[in-house]
Write an enzyme that holds these catalytic residues in place. Sequence first.
Site, PDB file in Angstrom:
ATOM      1  N   HIS A   1       1.356   3.992   1.971  1.00  0.00           N
ATOM      2  CA  HIS A   1       1.861   4.787   3.089  1.00  0.00           C
ATOM      3  C   HIS A   1       3.386   4.898   3.047  1.00  0.00           C
ATOM      4  O   HIS A   1       4.086   3.939   2.713  1.00  0.00           O
ATOM      5  CB  HIS A   1       1.399   4.197   4.416  1.00  0.00           C
ATOM      6  CG  HIS A   1      -0.046   4.458   4.694  1.00  0.00           C
ATOM      7  ND1 HIS A   1      -0.774   3.734   5.621  1.00  0.00           N
ATOM      8  CD2 HIS A   1      -0.930   5.357   4.159  1.00  0.00           C
ATOM      9  CE1 HIS A   1      -2.020   4.177   5.652  1.00  0.00           C
ATOM     10  NE2 HIS A   1      -2.129   5.165   4.771  1.00  0.00           N
TER      11      HIS A   1
ATOM     12  N   HIS B   1       0.855  -1.195   0.000  1.00  0.00           N
ATOM     13  CA  HIS B   1       0.000   0.000   0.000  1.00  0.00           C
ATOM     14  C   HIS B   1       0.884   1.236   0.000  1.00  0.00           C
ATOM     15  O   HIS B   1       2.112   1.135   0.080  1.00  0.00           O
ATOM     16  CB  HIS B   1      -0.977  -0.010   1.170  1.00  0.00           C
ATOM     17  CG  HIS B   1      -0.352   0.080   2.536  1.00  0.00           C
ATOM     18  ND1 HIS B   1       0.431  -0.932   3.074  1.00  0.00           N
ATOM     19  CD2 HIS B   1      -0.388   1.059   3.490  1.00  0.00           C
ATOM     20  CE1 HIS B   1       0.828  -0.583   4.284  1.00  0.00           C
ATOM     21  NE2 HIS B   1       0.359   0.615   4.558  1.00  0.00           N
TER      22      HIS B   1
ATOM     23  N   ASP C   1       5.770   4.941   5.145  1.00  0.00           N
ATOM     24  CA  ASP C   1       6.624   4.024   5.905  1.00  0.00           C
ATOM     25  C   ASP C   1       6.701   2.636   5.263  1.00  0.00           C
ATOM     26  O   ASP C   1       7.392   1.748   5.780  1.00  0.00           O
ATOM     27  CB  ASP C   1       6.170   3.923   7.367  1.00  0.00           C
ATOM     28  CG  ASP C   1       4.770   3.367   7.538  1.00  0.00           C
ATOM     29  OD1 ASP C   1       3.910   3.602   6.659  1.00  0.00           O
ATOM     30  OD2 ASP C   1       4.515   2.688   8.555  1.00  0.00           O
ATOM     31  N   HIS C   2       6.039   2.457   4.128  1.00  0.00           N
ATOM     32  CA  HIS C   2       6.145   1.207   3.365  1.00  0.00           C
ATOM     33  C   HIS C   2       6.772   1.413   1.987  1.00  0.00           C
ATOM     34  O   HIS C   2       7.136   0.432   1.342  1.00  0.00           O
ATOM     35  CB  HIS C   2       4.773   0.555   3.218  1.00  0.00           C
ATOM     36  CG  HIS C   2       4.237   0.025   4.514  1.00  0.00           C
ATOM     37  ND1 HIS C   2       4.172  -1.321   4.804  1.00  0.00           N
ATOM     38  CD2 HIS C   2       3.763   0.662   5.614  1.00  0.00           C
ATOM     39  CE1 HIS C   2       3.672  -1.477   6.026  1.00  0.00           C
ATOM     40  NE2 HIS C   2       3.419  -0.286   6.530  1.00  0.00           N
TER      41      HIS C   2
ATOM     42  N   HIS D   1      -7.440  -0.723   5.767  1.00  0.00           N
ATOM     43  CA  HIS D   1      -6.404   0.212   6.224  1.00  0.00           C
ATOM     44  C   HIS D   1      -6.230   1.322   5.187  1.00  0.00           C
ATOM     45  O   HIS D   1      -6.197   2.499   5.519  1.00  0.00           O
ATOM     46  CB  HIS D   1      -5.104  -0.558   6.445  1.00  0.00           C
ATOM     47  CG  HIS D   1      -3.970   0.274   6.955  1.00  0.00           C
ATOM     48  ND1 HIS D   1      -3.978   0.854   8.212  1.00  0.00           N
ATOM     49  CD2 HIS D   1      -2.774   0.608   6.395  1.00  0.00           C
ATOM     50  CE1 HIS D   1      -2.846   1.513   8.395  1.00  0.00           C
ATOM     51  NE2 HIS D   1      -2.104   1.387   7.303  1.00  0.00           N
TER      52      HIS D   1
ATOM     53  N   ASP E   1      -0.180  -3.865   6.374  1.00  0.00           N
ATOM     54  CA  ASP E   1      -0.870  -3.354   7.554  1.00  0.00           C
ATOM     55  C   ASP E   1      -2.332  -3.800   7.581  1.00  0.00           C
ATOM     56  O   ASP E   1      -3.178  -3.117   8.178  1.00  0.00           O
ATOM     57  CB  ASP E   1      -0.789  -1.830   7.608  1.00  0.00           C
ATOM     58  CG  ASP E   1       0.593  -1.323   7.983  1.00  0.00           C
ATOM     59  OD1 ASP E   1       1.481  -2.149   8.242  1.00  0.00           O
ATOM     60  OD2 ASP E   1       0.784  -0.089   7.994  1.00  0.00           O
TER      61      ASP E   1
ATOM     62  N   HIS F   1       4.601  -4.215  11.026  1.00  0.00           N
ATOM     63  CA  HIS F   1       5.081  -3.520  12.222  1.00  0.00           C
ATOM     64  C   HIS F   1       5.296  -4.469  13.392  1.00  0.00           C
ATOM     65  O   HIS F   1       4.648  -5.507  13.500  1.00  0.00           O
ATOM     66  CB  HIS F   1       4.069  -2.453  12.663  1.00  0.00           C
ATOM     67  CG  HIS F   1       3.949  -1.295  11.725  1.00  0.00           C
ATOM     68  ND1 HIS F   1       4.710  -0.159  11.846  1.00  0.00           N
ATOM     69  CD2 HIS F   1       3.153  -1.107  10.639  1.00  0.00           C
ATOM     70  CE1 HIS F   1       4.377   0.700  10.882  1.00  0.00           C
ATOM     71  NE2 HIS F   1       3.433   0.139  10.138  1.00  0.00           N
TER      72      HIS F   1
END
Length: 256
Positions: free
Chosen positions: A59, A57, A61-62, A115, A134, A172
């Site tokens: 985001h 996805h 942080d990915h 998410h 996530d 995470h």
Amino acid sequence: MAAGEVIVIPCLSDNYTYLVRCHRSETTAIVDPGEAAPVIAALEERDWNLDLVINTHHHHDHIGGNAELIEKYGAKLLGPTAETARIPNMDETCGEGDQVLIGDLEGRVFDVPGHTSGHIAFYFPAITALFSGDSLFALGCGRLFEGTPEQMWHSLQKFRGLPGSTQVYCGHEYTQANAKFAKTIEPDNAILTARCQDIDGLRARNLPTIPSRLDVELATNPFLRADEPSVAEALGMSGESPVAIFTEIRKRKDHF
């Protein structure tokens, strides 16, 4: 020899990214690189090249390491068709039911909105690995930033048909906090109690709790157990629908 392997790489404050290696072809992919430096270090330690970057996805942080890794290694970028406008420069996109390849390792794609609206997950049977991003966490699930509880409940059901031995590689290291919450939902779940002790031991030694096994998730993760009568009873919601119970669990976790 095993068909392939997965290397768990911590990054950022509490993210994981995963190197996936096909042994026969020596093809290597990275899943959800939140930053590039730890991935580069892991590749150089093993003298591996990087062929493919995979995103679940959009985001940051990915995907934060995408550009640097692609520039350094010439890797291709694969991600969700539904997030084409939000992940720059994808070479290939995929969605529900598609097959993806890491060398000889064949992966099945699931659409798992909740998410984010376009979130996907990947299952590779030859290495019994589910990369859930996530969507599904160890003892948890992702916050519903762009979807509804009904969507997320339906998304998580897609994983139930996978073998119990499936290793769940999520985005995470949230497991210890998730475990504390899970105990508030099912304080009398003996399997959960034992798992909480194991998790505390791992984290005390600064070791990852990931991957987790899917059969253990099904026995202990409250977000996968919203259709269990014991969970409904514990919440005082006997007779309510699984979606209603899932909604209540997610609401409680959001304020935990």
